[in-house]
Design an enzyme around this catalytic site. Structure first.
Site, PDB file in Angstrom:
ATOM      1  N   GLU A  55      -3.910   1.980  -4.414  1.00  0.00           N
ATOM      2  CA  GLU A  55      -5.106   1.685  -3.634  1.00  0.00           C
ATOM      3  C   GLU A  55      -5.785   2.997  -3.232  1.00  0.00           C
ATOM      4  O   GLU A  55      -5.110   3.989  -2.934  1.00  0.00           O
ATOM      5  CB  GLU A  55      -4.680   0.929  -2.370  1.00  0.00           C
ATOM      6  CG  GLU A  55      -5.819   0.534  -1.467  1.00  0.00           C
ATOM      7  CD  GLU A  55      -5.346  -0.103  -0.168  1.00  0.00           C
ATOM      8  OE1 GLU A  55      -6.107  -0.898   0.399  1.00  0.00           O
ATOM      9  OE2 GLU A  55      -4.215   0.188   0.277  1.00  0.00           O
ATOM     10  N   LYS A 155      -9.399  -7.428  -1.587  1.00  0.00           N
ATOM     11  CA  LYS A 155      -8.394  -7.353  -0.520  1.00  0.00           C
ATOM     12  C   LYS A 155      -8.797  -8.215   0.672  1.00  0.00           C
ATOM     13  O   LYS A 155      -9.931  -8.161   1.139  1.00  0.00           O
ATOM     14  CB  LYS A 155      -8.226  -5.904  -0.070  1.00  0.00           C
ATOM     15  CG  LYS A 155      -7.113  -5.696   0.955  1.00  0.00           C
ATOM     16  CD  LYS A 155      -6.946  -4.225   1.279  1.00  0.00           C
ATOM     17  CE  LYS A 155      -5.821  -3.969   2.255  1.00  0.00           C
ATOM     18  NZ  LYS A 155      -5.748  -2.529   2.596  1.00  0.00           N
ATOM     19  N   CYS A 188      -1.691  -3.681  -0.626  1.00  0.00           N
ATOM     20  CA  CYS A 188      -1.236  -3.026   0.602  1.00  0.00           C
ATOM     21  C   CYS A 188      -0.861  -3.997   1.732  1.00  0.00           C
ATOM     22  O   CYS A 188       0.116  -4.724   1.639  1.00  0.00           O
ATOM     23  CB  CYS A 188      -2.284  -2.017   1.066  1.00  0.00           C
ATOM     24  SG  CYS A 188      -1.590  -0.717   2.116  1.00  0.00           S
TER      25      CYS A 188
END
Length: 459
Positions: A55, A155, A188
């Protein structure tokens, strides 16, 4: 199949809040993409069929909403349009980064997953449309070995990323490969939440996940490699996890994980990136996962002399602890509805202080989520106040069985050893509504053995 992940030390903008033009942004990103290109070539030479990048690896971080704008590529998040950016560069403007990634995949005949910032214009009739008339997403893209864009994922659980928007609905994104079937993807902080990560895996019965991350390690319970492995173990899946490498920011820790073996990189000392290539089995059959209840007996005995309870902060939460004294024994400690039990025997006696801690409550720092945790940890020193501190080295070898009456089926078993290395439990699973983990003889000194439960309904 052969998989690769690259832990990248990204070249960062010296001043991320400054407004720059597209050309300067492309120049900076081009320097990171040059490194990506070398790594794709190296991975392909070693037989890798898929490679995953971290990321924020291409553009960096700490932007404002307006300063990141020149770094954003345009991408259609529609599944209906089949597009090969390398071969059809003329279709859309502002797709230079996508084109380069697509060409790397095509030239090296490899599946490629990367993370970048993307933009999408929106109409003011759209109730979610930001006032500047565009969405800005933190996006993963996956290309097949022909350079075709096969999946985009936006995300969902942003971590203080003011430059980006949360998509209106969670994306459940998968792509198919000839060598390992379907891969799911998320990013993440997503790994700590039900949506979309857990839901994606359960709904599609996924066995492989690609996971770009920019993770700041936090010991003793949330070091990158420790939690990545726990996630692979808990869901009985393979995870290809690529992290950023910036030790000064506490960022390192990537790996290729199967439920029974890990190939990891964790390095807080040196600089530069690291390519991990490993051959791992495709998981096809559904083994009994650790989320399912099995029956059996857990012994519980009353103990005579109770060691003192004390409180200390760990991971910004107020844990209740008991010290782990002596050569062997049985301990218990409770908080709210959760009781944790430990049977232990110290194989190598050292003067290090260990403690058994419990926390059952809402975690509220750097994100809000409900945790049920039972943790055996090495303390930072010899006084109680040092329990819960970040420790990276230990010499004590401890045989243990740790269990707790967890109220959630989502338990992540953590087992971390000296030097931030990983070990695998001998046994784990459910017995009589208790989840347990046991281990005889860790490979090196014990740092953390814990059951990290996530009670999603109480978030």
């Amino acid at each position: 199949y052969v998989a690769a992940v690259y832990e990248h030390e990204s070249i960062l903008s010296p001043n991320p809040t400054a407004l720059v033009d597209r050309q300067s942004a492309l120049e900076l990103m081009g320097r990171n993409l040059d490194i990506y290109e070398q790594q794709v070539v190296a991975a392909a030479r070693q037989g890798a069929q898929i490679i995953v990048f971290p990321e924020d690896g291409i553009h960096g971080f700490n932007f404002t909403r307006s300063s990141i704008y020149p770094y954003l590529d345009f991408v259609l998040h529609s599944q209906s349009v089949k597009w090969n950016p390398c071969r059809e560069s003329y279709l859309f403007n502002d797709t230079e980064v996508l084109q380069r990634l697509s060409c790397m995949a095509l030239k090296n005949k490899i599946f490629l997953v990367a993370n970048l910032g993307t933009k999408q214009p929106c109409e003011h009739t759209d109730p979610h449309c930001p006032s500047d008339g565009r969405y800005q997403f933190n996006t993963n893209v996956a290309f097949d070995d022909d350079g075709m864009l096969v999946a985009t994922y936006r995300k969902h659980n942003l971590y203080f990323e003011y430059a980006f928007d949360t998509p209106p609905e969670p994306d459940y994104k998968l792509f198919d490969t000839p060598f390992a079937g379907k891969f799911g993807m998320f990013t993440c902080f997503d790994i700590l939440f039900f949506e979309p990560a857990v839901n994606l895996i359960r709904q599609y019965n996924l066995k492989q996940v690609v996971y770009p991350t920019a993770w700041m390690n936090q010991l003793p319970l949330l070091s990158a490699v420790e939690f990545q492995q726990a996630f692979a173990t808990a869901f009985n899946i393979n995870i290809l996890a690529a992290n950023i490498h910036h030790p000064t920011l506490g960022m390192t820790g990537s790996g290729i994980y199967t439920p029974v073996k890990s190939f990891i990189y964790h390095n807080m000392e040196s600089y530069g990136g690291k390519l991990i290539v490993a051959e791992i089995p495709v998981i096809t059959t559904d083994y009994k996962t650790n989320l399912e209840k099995t029956s059996g007996r857990v012994s519980e005995k009353g103990s005579e002399q109770l060691p003192p309870l004390f409180y200390a902060e760990m991971m910004y939460d107020n844990f209740t602890f008991v010290p782990v004294w002596g050569e062997k024994g049985e301990l218990q400690v409770c908080a709210n509805t959760l009781c944790c039990y430990l049977n232990f025997r110290r194989v190598v006696l050292t003067d290090e202080l260990y403690a058994l801690g419990v926390f059952d409550g809402l975690h509220t720092v750097h994100g809000t989520y409900y945790v049920q945790a039972c943790a055996l940890v090495k303390c930072g020193g010899l006084s109680f106040s040092t329990c819960g501190q970040e420790v990276t080295d230990a010499t004590a070898l401890i045989d243990f069985q740790l269990w707790g009456n967890m109220s959630t089926p989502y338990i992540f078993p953590l087992l971390l050893t000296s030097g931030v290395t990983l070990d695998f439990a001998d046994h784990m699973g459910w017995k009589n509504h208790h989840y347990f983990i046991s281990k005889n003889r860790t490979s090196s000194g014990l740092l953390t053995a814990a059951l990290y439960g996530r009670w999603y309904e109480k978030d």
